[in-house]
Design an enzyme around this catalytic site. Structure first.
Site, mmCIF file in Angstrom:
data_model
loop_
_atom_site.group_PDB
_atom_site.id
_atom_site.type_symbol
_atom_site.label_atom_id
_atom_site.label_comp_id
_atom_site.label_asym_id
_atom_site.label_seq_id
_atom_site.Cartn_x
_atom_site.Cartn_y
_atom_site.Cartn_z
ATOM 1 N N ALA A 35 12.382 -0.269 5.142
ATOM 2 C CA ALA A 35 11.749 -0.054 6.401
ATOM 3 C C ALA A 35 10.144 0.628 6.199
ATOM 4 O O ALA A 35 9.866 1.014 5.121
ATOM 5 C CB ALA A 35 12.368 1.268 6.833
ATOM 6 N N ASP A 36 9.373 0.206 6.943
ATOM 7 C CA ASP A 36 7.961 0.624 6.912
ATOM 8 C C ASP A 36 8.011 1.971 7.881
ATOM 9 O O ASP A 36 9.157 2.425 8.529
ATOM 10 C CB ASP A 36 6.832 -0.524 7.357
ATOM 11 N N SER A 37 6.712 2.594 8.034
ATOM 12 C CA SER A 37 6.634 3.876 8.692
ATOM 13 C C SER A 37 7.094 3.561 10.237
ATOM 14 O O SER A 37 7.585 4.319 10.941
ATOM 15 C CB SER A 37 5.323 4.488 8.605
#
Lengths: 77, 414
Positions: A35-37
């Site tokens: 996951a990214d931010s």
């Protein structure tokens, strides 16, 4: 606990397009599940809806593993 | 000295098909891609028809997680770019990625994302607006995502100029290659606005045809009974390459880009200059840039939207730019079949020029049953025509008074 994990798993699998087997309590949402931010914010919103609770920004910042999520939900639900 | 620029690949997602061959075969068969809108319930809408892209599955091109963070207009762009690279047989691992650029714009951008998230804001409040709202909506994201999904690290931007977007993107890319900024440009346009807000908005302007009872006859450029344009959707990406680079890798050359013109009307937000002056000067500029005379042009793919004023004023502009030769060259509006792809229109119509030059067949203007007396040129009515086509131009005229013309020629070594 088991039920919470199952529901969290379902959301993570759907949102992050990962295999269910990868979604363990120890898995890091960013490092292990990719996951990214933005995904994390999206995921938190989805969890808030699913479990009808509000996760504050400070609380959200402390979440790093799937286990953290499950623990938070069980404590606040 | 300027470098020569050639077209080596095409990627097309359109109402007439999602690959080059299907698209072209439908186009020269005079097939209409217009039908009833299926994207939303049109009960309360005056306009119930559009040219939708059919059978598009983004998962054929993009993995599931990425699809979720792309508006439909970006999905189209990434799909078209991948198809174009495949068509050009260009393997990104075998070229210098820093010399491959992207220039794929959109007239409007992620309107579906805007509609959905605005609904969320109104119904559930600001805390529920998605973190993907902004990156999914912004109209430059087509170029951003095409670079991410192809690895192209060269020049990267996007023109946003309404219905002239596609032509500006291709023309600007042509200039970048000419002056040596890159070896390859993935250039084109994309649009996906068959949506409540867009249909309501364009409809309020009186720009759309409301021939709901006979959708396939609704887009009828240059016909006396035309009543507006039909909204289309889709994307087209062209692989533009310096001749040097194309030859070095043994690429199949489809046609050569030779001229680009762009002007402004400086007149009105939506109405074209009543004398067609801006469009005329755009065509003249493209010819002059190409070093060609009016007599060298055998075919014009007109902007030809099927609105009352566009077709009339564009005809005047063609006459002003080409003089006597305006009556000898062939003109057609392929929007009669695929509707108006807005920001993608110039790109898909540049692809039509490339295919016309390659196949030596001019696609028709369908539904031209009763020619408007004020539109008295040869619009290749209703049936495709085999013809000698050496060089051709395509016009795109956008709200805001943007005019853009691209000139494409048969490729010859010397």
């Amino acid at each position: 606990m088991a039920d919470t994990l199952e529901r969290v798993k379902k959301i993570i699998v759907e949102r992050l397009d990962v295999d269910e087997a990868e979604v363990t309590l120890e898995a890091s949402i960013k490092e292990d599940l990719g996951a990214d931010s933005l995904d994390v914010v999206d995921l938190i919103m989805e969890l808030e809806d699913e479990f009808e609770l509000e996760i504050g920004d400070d609380e959200a910042a402390k979440i790093s593993t799937v286990g953290d999520i499950v623990e938070y939900i069980n404590k606040h639900n | 000295m300027n470098k020569r620029v050639v077209i080596t690949g095409l990627g097309i997602i359109s109402p007439l098909g999602n690959d080059v061959n299907t698209f072209w075969n439908h186009l020269i068969a005079g097939k209409s891609g217009v039908g009833n809108i299926t994207h939303f319930d049109t009960t309360d809408y005056a306009v119930k028809i559009a040219a939708e892209v059919k059978d598009f599955d983004p998962l054929n091109y993009i993995d599931k997680k990425e699809v979720r963070r792309m508006d439909r207009f970006v999905q189209f762009a990434v799909a078209a770019a991948k198809e174009a690279l495949k068509h050009a047989e260009l393997d990104m691992d075998k070229v210098d990625a820093n010399r491959v650029g992207v220039y794929v714009g959109s007239g409007i951008g992620g309107l579906s994302t805007l509609e959905n998230q605005h609904r969320v804001l109104m119904e559930r409040g600001p805390r529920r607006v998605s973190p993907f709202f902004v990156p999914m909506m912004i109209a430059n994201m087509s170029s951003g995502m095409v670079s991410i999904h192809t690895g192209a690290k060269g020049p990267n931007s996007a023109a946003i100029s309404a219905c002239a977007t596609g032509t500006h993107c291709i023309g600007d890319s042509f200039k970048m290659l000419q002056r040596g900024d890159a070896d390859v440009m993935l250039a084109g346009g994309t649009e996906a606005t068959i949506l409540p807000m867009a249909i309501a908005g364009f409809s309020a302007m009186g720009a759309l045809s409301s021939r709901n009872d006979d959708p396939q006859k609704a887009s009828r450029p240059f016909d006396r009974d035309r009543d507006g344009f039909v909204m289309g959707e889709g994307a087209t990406v062209l692989v533009l390459e310096t001749l040097e680079h194309a030859q070095k890798r043994g690429a199949n050359i489809i046609a050569e880009v030779v001229g680009y013109g762009m002007t402004a009307d400086a007149y009105h937000i939506t109405s074209p200059d009543p004398h067609g002056d801006g469009a005329k000067r755009s065509m003249e500029m493209a010819l002059s840039d190409a070093g060609l005379k009016p007599e060298d042009i055998d075919y014009i793919n007109a902007h030809g939207t099927s609105t009352d004023i566009n077709d009339k004023f564009e005809t005047m502009a063609i006459k002003a730019a080409f003089g006597e030769h305006a009556h000898k060259l062939a003109i057609s509006s392929t929007k009669s079949m695929m509707g108006h792809l807005l920001g993608a229109a110039g790109a898909i119509e540049a692809a039509v020029l490339a295919l016309t030059l390659k196949e030596q067949i001019i696609p028709p203007t369908i539904n031209l049953e009763n020619p408007d007396p004020e539109c008295d040129l040869d619009y290749v009515p209703n049936e495709a025509r085999k013809a000698r086509v050496r060089a051709a131009i395509s016009n795109s005229l956008g709200f805001g008074g943007h005019n853009a013309t691209i000139c494409i020629k048969e490729f010859a070594e010397a």
